[in-house]
Design a protein around this motif. Structure first.
Motif, mmCIF file in Angstrom:
data_model
loop_
_atom_site.group_PDB
_atom_site.id
_atom_site.type_symbol
_atom_site.label_atom_id
_atom_site.label_comp_id
_atom_site.label_asym_id
_atom_site.label_seq_id
_atom_site.Cartn_x
_atom_site.Cartn_y
_atom_site.Cartn_z
ATOM 1 N N ARG A 161 -10.782 -51.184 14.078
ATOM 2 C CA ARG A 161 -9.668 -52.356 14.035
ATOM 3 C C ARG A 161 -8.458 -51.518 15.144
ATOM 4 N N ARG A 162 -8.130 -50.446 14.979
ATOM 5 C CA ARG A 162 -7.147 -50.070 15.918
ATOM 6 C C ARG A 162 -7.727 -49.738 17.296
ATOM 7 N N TYR A 163 -8.862 -49.432 17.561
ATOM 8 C CA TYR A 163 -9.576 -49.303 19.053
ATOM 9 C C TYR A 163 -9.433 -50.594 19.497
ATOM 10 N N LEU A 164 -9.747 -52.066 18.748
ATOM 11 C CA LEU A 164 -9.760 -53.182 19.296
ATOM 12 C C LEU A 164 -8.334 -53.740 19.694
ATOM 13 N N ILE A 165 -7.376 -53.349 18.789
ATOM 14 C CA ILE A 165 -5.868 -53.618 19.049
ATOM 15 C C ILE A 165 -5.381 -52.960 20.360
ATOM 16 N N TYR A 166 -5.672 -51.738 20.316
ATOM 17 C CA TYR A 166 -5.237 -51.067 21.770
ATOM 18 C C TYR A 166 -5.989 -51.561 22.789
ATOM 19 N N THR A 167 -7.374 -51.535 22.959
ATOM 20 C CA THR A 167 -8.178 -52.000 23.928
ATOM 21 C C THR A 167 -8.079 -53.374 24.478
ATOM 22 N N MET A 168 -8.050 -54.295 23.287
ATOM 23 C CA MET A 168 -7.953 -55.797 23.626
ATOM 24 C C MET A 168 -6.395 -56.240 24.323
ATOM 25 N N SER A 169 -5.336 -55.151 23.919
ATOM 26 C CA SER A 169 -4.038 -55.426 24.376
ATOM 27 C C SER A 169 -3.990 -55.110 25.792
ATOM 28 N N GLY A 170 -4.714 -53.792 26.170
ATOM 29 C CA GLY A 170 -4.696 -53.245 27.350
ATOM 30 C C GLY A 170 -5.404 -54.276 28.323
ATOM 31 N N SER A 171 -6.453 -55.004 27.898
ATOM 32 C CA SER A 171 -7.326 -55.916 28.806
ATOM 33 C C SER A 171 -6.374 -56.930 28.991
ATOM 34 N N ALA A 172 -5.389 -57.502 28.170
ATOM 35 C CA ALA A 172 -4.809 -58.616 28.595
ATOM 36 C C ALA A 172 -3.614 -58.218 29.630
ATOM 37 N N ALA A 173 -3.025 -57.077 29.263
ATOM 38 C CA ALA A 173 -2.340 -56.666 30.543
ATOM 39 C C ALA A 173 -2.814 -56.483 31.823
ATOM 40 N N LEU A 174 -4.124 -55.990 31.887
ATOM 41 C CA LEU A 174 -4.737 -55.761 33.132
ATOM 42 C C LEU A 174 -5.142 -57.369 33.716
ATOM 43 N N LEU A 175 -5.678 -58.099 33.159
ATOM 44 C CA LEU A 175 -5.964 -59.509 33.385
ATOM 45 C C LEU A 175 -4.679 -60.149 33.783
#
Length: 491
Positions: A161-175
Motif C-alpha cells: 500500500r505504501r509503495y502504491l501511494i508513493y509511486t502513484m503520487s509520483g506518476s501523477a506529478a510526472l504526468l
C-alpha cells in the motif's frame, strides 16, 4: 531489421510473461526453461545491438496506439547501457530466484510479473519520447506491486500500500509535468543536446520540478524515499530487482533523460535548475548513509545504502561537467552490480543460516566463505576502495566536480565514503573475525550452496571487480559511458 530489433527485444520478456502466467504451478521445468530462454535471448539481442550502435547503426521503431499517440522505441548508447545491465542482471536474478523460492506457492504468478517487470524496464530503456517513457514507467509500477506483496502477509500488504501511494503520487506529478510541457510545445522526443530551445521560463521550470519529483520517487530522493525501506519485506530476489535492476534505476535513468535529452545542458543552466538538483542529490547521499548506520536489519541497512548510492547518479547529472556526467552514468551500472551482489548474499545468508540482523553475522565468513567473499567485494566497492567499480565512479565524480567549479562536492564524497565504511566495515569484521556466541565448536560447519543460490552473487561480485580492473577497455561500463557522453552530450 533495424526497426524490428527493438520490438523483438521488448517482446522477449512480454511473451515470457504471457506464457508463464498460463502455466500451472506444477510446471516447474517448463517455467524455468521459458524464464532462462527469454533472459538469454534478451541479453543476446542487447549484445548484438551494442555492436551495431558502436559502428554507428540506428535502431528505431514506431508503434501507433491511437491517432496522434505513438510509442517510439529508439536504441542509442545510453539506452543500451541500461538495457544490457537489466538483461544481464535479469538472467542472474532469475537463476537466483528459482533456487531461492524453490517449490514455494504462486510461482507462476511471481515469475509472470517478474518478466512483466523486466519488459517494463526494457521499455523504459528504449523509450524515444516522454509519453513512451511514461507508459512503460507506469507499467513498471503495476508489475512490481504484486512482487512486493508476494508473501501475502500483513507486513507485505502494508508495504505494498505504501509503495502504491508513493509511486502513484509520483506518476501523477510526472504526468502533470509532461502535459504542462507538451501542452504548449507538442510531443517531445529524446534528442541529442535536448529537444527544447526556449519557452516560458515559468512553464519550463514548473514542468521540470514536477517531472523530477515524479522521477525522484522511484529514484528514492529525499524526502520521497519512504517506500523503499518498507519494501524490504519482499523476498530477496524482489529486493535485488527493486534496487539494482528496475525501479530505482528507472527513476535515475529518467532524470538523466530529462536533463540531457529533453531540456539539454544549455537550457538547464539558463533556468538555474541544475545546481538545486545536485544539492538534493547531495542531501540524499548523506541522509541515506546516516540512516543506514542506524539499521540493525541487514536488508534495511542495504535499503538506506541504496537511497544514498543511487543519488550519486543524480549528482553527476546535475553537475554537468563531462567527467561528472560520465561518473553519474557509469554508476548506473556500477551501483547495480554491487548492490545486487549484496542482496543476493543477504538472501543466501538468511536462507542458509538464518542471518537477517547485523549482530547475527558473527562467524558467517567461516560458515559461508564464498557468499561472504562476494559480499565483502561489493561492500568495499560501495565504500570506494580501488580497484573496485565504486572507486571509478567516485573518482570521476570528484574530478567532474572540480571541472564544474563545485568544490563542495568533494566534501560530500569524502563524508559519504567515511559513512559507507562506518556501516559496512562492522559487518565484515563480525563475519570474518568474530566467532558465533552460541557456537563453542568454532569454526562451525560450512553451509554454502546450492550453486544456483550462491553462483549469481559470485558472478556479479566478479563483474564489479572486473569493471574496476578493466575500466580502460572500450566496452567496459566506463568506456561505454565515455562513448555516451562524447557522442551525445559533448559540446
Amino acid at each position: 531489421m533495424n526497426a524490428l530489433l527493438p520490438v523483438v527485444t521488448l517482446a522477449t520478456s512480454l511473451l515470457a510473461a504471457g506464457v508463464i502466467f498460463l502455466l500451472p504451478e506444477s510446471s516447474k521445468t517448463v517455467r524455468t526453461i521459458v524464464n532462462l530462454t527469454a533472459a538469454l535471448g534478451k541479453l543476446g539481442l542487447a549484445l548484438l545491438m551494442i555492436i551495431g550502435v558502436a559502428a554507428g547503426e540506428t535502431y528505431e521503431a514506431t508503434l501507433t496506439l491511437l491517432p496522434g499517440l505513438d510509442l517510439i522505441l529508439r536504441v542509442d548508447a545510453l539506452a543500451l547501457l541500461f538495457l544490457t545491465l537489466s538483461a544481464f542482471l535479469w538472467l542472474l536474478t532469475t537463476v537466483y530466484a528459482i533456487s531461492y523460492l524453490g517449490d514455494g506457492p504462486h510461482l507462476s504468478r511471481f515469475f509472470g510479473f517478474f518478466s512483466l517487470c523486466v519488459a517494463a524496464t526494457t521499455g523504459v530503456a528504449l523509450s524515444g519520447s516522454l509519453i513512451t517513457f511514461f507508459v512503460f514507467y507506469e507499467l513498471l509500477t503495476l508489475s512490481t506491486w504484486p512482487l512486493v506483496v508476494h508473501k501475502g502477509d500483513g507486513a507485505s500488504l502494508a508495504a505494498g500500500r505504501r509503495y502504491l501511494i508513493y509511486t502513484m503520487s509520483g506518476s501523477a506529478a510526472l504526468l502533470a509535468g509532461i502535459l504542462w510541457l507538451e501542452g504548449g510545445l507538442g510531443p517531445i522526443e529524446f534528442t541529442r543536446h535536448g529537444s527544447l530551445d526556449a519557452g516560458d521560463p515559468t512553464v519550463l521550470i514548473g514542468a521540470f520540478v514536477l517531472m523530477v519529483a515524479g522521477l525522484g520517487v522511484k529514484a528514492a530522493l529525499v524526502p520521497l524515499h519512504g517506500w523503499l525501506p518498507s519494501a524490504m519485506v519482499a523476498p530477496a530476489p524482489v529486493s535485488a530487482l527493486l534496487h539494482a535492476v528496475a525501479v530505482v534505476k528507472a527513476g535515475a535513468f529518467g532524470i538523466i533523460r530529462l536533463v540531457y535529452d529533453v531540456y539539454g545542458v544549455t537550457l538547464v543552466n539558463e533556468l538555474g535548475v541544475g545546481l538545486p538538483l545536485a544539492i538534493v542529490a547531495a542531501v540524499t547521499i548523506i541522509y541515506g548513509s546516516l540512516r543506514a548506520l542506524q539499521q540493525h536489519d541487514i536488508k534495511r541497512r542495504l535499503a538506506y545504502s541504496t537511497v544514498s548510492q543511487v543519488a550519486y547518479i543524480v549528482l553527476g547529472t546535475g553537475l554537468f561537467g563531462p567527467y561528472a556526467t560520465i561518473g553519474g552514468v557509469v554508476h548506473l551500472v556500477h551501483q547495480g552490480l554491487m548492490k545486487i551482489t549484496l542482496f543476493f548474499c543477504a538472501g543466501a545468508l538468511a536462507e542458509r543460516i538464518g542471518v537477517t540482523r547485523v549482530e547475527q553475522l558473527d562467524g558467517a565468513g567461516r560458515r559461508m566463505p564464498l557468499t561472504m567473499a562476494a559480499f565483502s567485494v561489493a561492500a568495499l566497492g560501495m565504500i570506494g576502495l580501488p580497484p573496485l567499480a565504486g572507486f571509478v565512479s567516485k573518482w570521476y565524480l570528484g574530478i567532474g566536480s572540480l571541472q564544474a567549479g563545485q568544490h563542495w562536492v568533494l566534501a560530500v564524497l569524502a563524508v559519504s565514503s567515511l559513512l559507507n565504511a562506518a556501516y559496512f566495515l562492522p559487518l565484515l569484521h563480525r563475519a570474518w573475525f568474530l566467532a558465533p556466541a552460541d557456537d563453542p565448536a568454532w569454526p562451525a560447519a560450512r553451509r554454502e550452496g546450492p550453486a544456483w543460490l550462491i553462483g549469481p552473487g559470485l558472478v556479479t561480485a566478479a563483474a564489479a571487480l572486473g569493471a574496476g580492473l578493466f575500466a580502460g577497455l572500450p566496452l567496459s561500463p566506463l568506456g561505454w559511458s565515455t562513448l555516451i557522453v562524447t557522442r551525445n552530450y559533448a559540446p
